[in-house]
Design an enzyme around this catalytic site. Structure first.
Site, PDB file in Angstrom:
ATOM      1  CD  GLN A 109      59.177 -30.853  99.791  1.00 28.33           C
ATOM      2  OE1 GLN A 109      59.290 -30.606 101.014  1.00 28.33           O
ATOM      3  NE2 GLN A 109      59.465 -32.022  99.301  1.00 28.33           N
ATOM      4  CG  ASP A 117      65.191 -30.150 103.446  1.00 30.10           C
ATOM      5  OD1 ASP A 117      64.956 -31.254 103.846  1.00 30.10           O
ATOM      6  OD2 ASP A 117      64.420 -29.457 102.860  1.00 30.10           O
ATOM      7  CE  LYS A 140      59.410 -32.775 103.907  1.00 30.37           C
ATOM      8  NZ  LYS A 140      60.247 -31.977 102.900  1.00 30.37           N
TER       9      LYS A 140
HETATM   10  N1  GUN Z   1      61.844 -32.875  97.333  1.00 31.40           N
HETATM   11  C1  GUN Z   1      62.316 -34.378  97.605  1.00 31.40           C
HETATM   12  N2  GUN Z   1      62.753 -34.602  98.777  1.00 31.40           N
HETATM   13  C2  GUN Z   1      63.037 -33.463  99.469  1.00 31.40           C
HETATM   14  C3  GUN Z   1      63.272 -33.127 100.650  1.00 31.40           C
HETATM   15  O1  GUN Z   1      63.946 -33.968 101.606  1.00 31.40           O
HETATM   16  N3  GUN Z   1      63.548 -31.784 100.938  1.00 31.40           N
HETATM   17  C4  GUN Z   1      63.164 -30.888 100.273  1.00 31.40           C
HETATM   18  N4  GUN Z   1      62.970 -29.650 100.718  1.00 31.40           N
HETATM   19  N5  GUN Z   1      62.330 -31.020  99.011  1.00 31.40           N
HETATM   20  C5  GUN Z   1      62.363 -32.535  98.689  1.00 31.40           C
END
Ligand code: GUN
Length: 287
Positions: A97, A120, A53
């Site tokens: 996350q 998200d 990211k």
């Molecule tokens: N863990 C697995 N996929 C994601 C996601 O798309 N966003 C976040 N914040 N955590 C994750």
């Protein structure tokens, strides 16, 4: 032989477009989007996702900050940090996350993020908006899947879609996005009585189960579109999806590779939703 749904190629194209947009803002001294990613603990997969990211943000010109926290942090401390970023007007996108360590209640954390900064799409407010058919911020993996299908000319209206997996991150939000596109959607899961009977009816099959190469040719209706959300290591340590690619490719009409299918799209949609946060403001100013 199926046509590949090349997520890497589409992601590169979309990221380039975002990069051009952001660099125009930069040249015009306009506000640049800023993304804050909070990573708690040392989960290996999460570290890789967060690094990717950060890399994508940098490439596009999005300002980014990764906040790494020890896995012993208390829920109270994390919530107070979130409150600080919520109140910071320079921050446009904020995400924590997942997964989180045991002492932290995920629901409390997702509720604490300002829904306006929730790139998200996990805050119950944004989940609810998607549910009632007026989506704002939506979860990035389902958004990426729908974008990948549409950009490849896959018609969704009236199609029978079967999703295997009912998570809040993939299965459930994808169901709502596909309903918005007028598809007929079934969610199957670990307690589904006859999985094969369901998948064999699918014009479009989306697999998000986390079992290496579990979906073999006998689960697929010939000519179906197959989307593989899985990311697993097989016994040889090779990165594979939930679908047995070599078996399914000859009978499907379209198929996503792993890696290079859904993964790159997820990150791109996160970048898109972050850039969107300042797009309207910057466009108004340049009029
Ligand atoms: N863990 C697995 N996929 C994601 C996601 O798309 N966003 C976040 N914040 N955590 C994750």
């Amino acid at each position: 032989m199926a046509k590949k749904l090349d997520g890497r190629q589409l992601a590169n194209k979309m990221q380039l477009e975002l990069q051009e947009e952001v660099s125009r803002w930069s040249e015009n001294n306009q506000r640049l989007p800023k993304l804050v990613v909070i990573l708690v603990g040392e989960d290996t997969a999460s570290q890789v996702y967060v690094r990717n990211k950060e890399k994508a943000a940098k490439k596009i010109g999005i300002l980014s900050e990764v906040v790494k926290l020890n896995d012993t942090i208390s829920e109270k401390e994390l919530l107070s940090l979130i409150a600080t970023y919520n109140a910071d007007d320079t921050v446009d996108g904020l995400l924590v996350q997942l997964p989180l360590p045991k002492q932290i209640n995920e629901e409390h954390v997702l509720l604490a993020i300002d829904p306006k900064k929730d790139v998200d799409g996990f805050h119950p407010m944004n989940v609810g908006k998607l549910f009632v058919g007026s989506p704002n911020m939506v979860p990035c993996t389902p958004f990426g899947i729908v974008t990948l299908l549409k950009e490849n000319g896959v018609v969704l209206a009236g199609k029978k879609v079967v999703i295997i997996g009912r998570s809040n991150i993939v299965g459930k939000p994808l169901m709502h996005l596909l309903l918005q596109e007028d598809a007929t959607v079934t969610i199957a899961h670990s307690k589904t009585k006859d999985l094969k009977a369901e998948t064999l009816t699918a014009d479009i099959l989306v697999v998000a189960i986390g079992q290496a190469e579990m979906i073999t040719a006998d689960y697929i209706k010939p000519g179906a579109v197959v989307v593989d959300v899985g990311m697993n290591r097989n016994h040889e340590g090779k990165l594979v999806g939930d679908v047995n690619f070599s078996e399914v490719e000859p009978i499907a009409s379209f198929i996503t590779p792993v890696p290079g299918g859904v993964g790159p799209m997820t990150i791109t949609m996160l970048m898109e939703q972050t850039v969107r946060q300042v797009r309207e403001e910057n466009q108004k100013r340049s009029l």
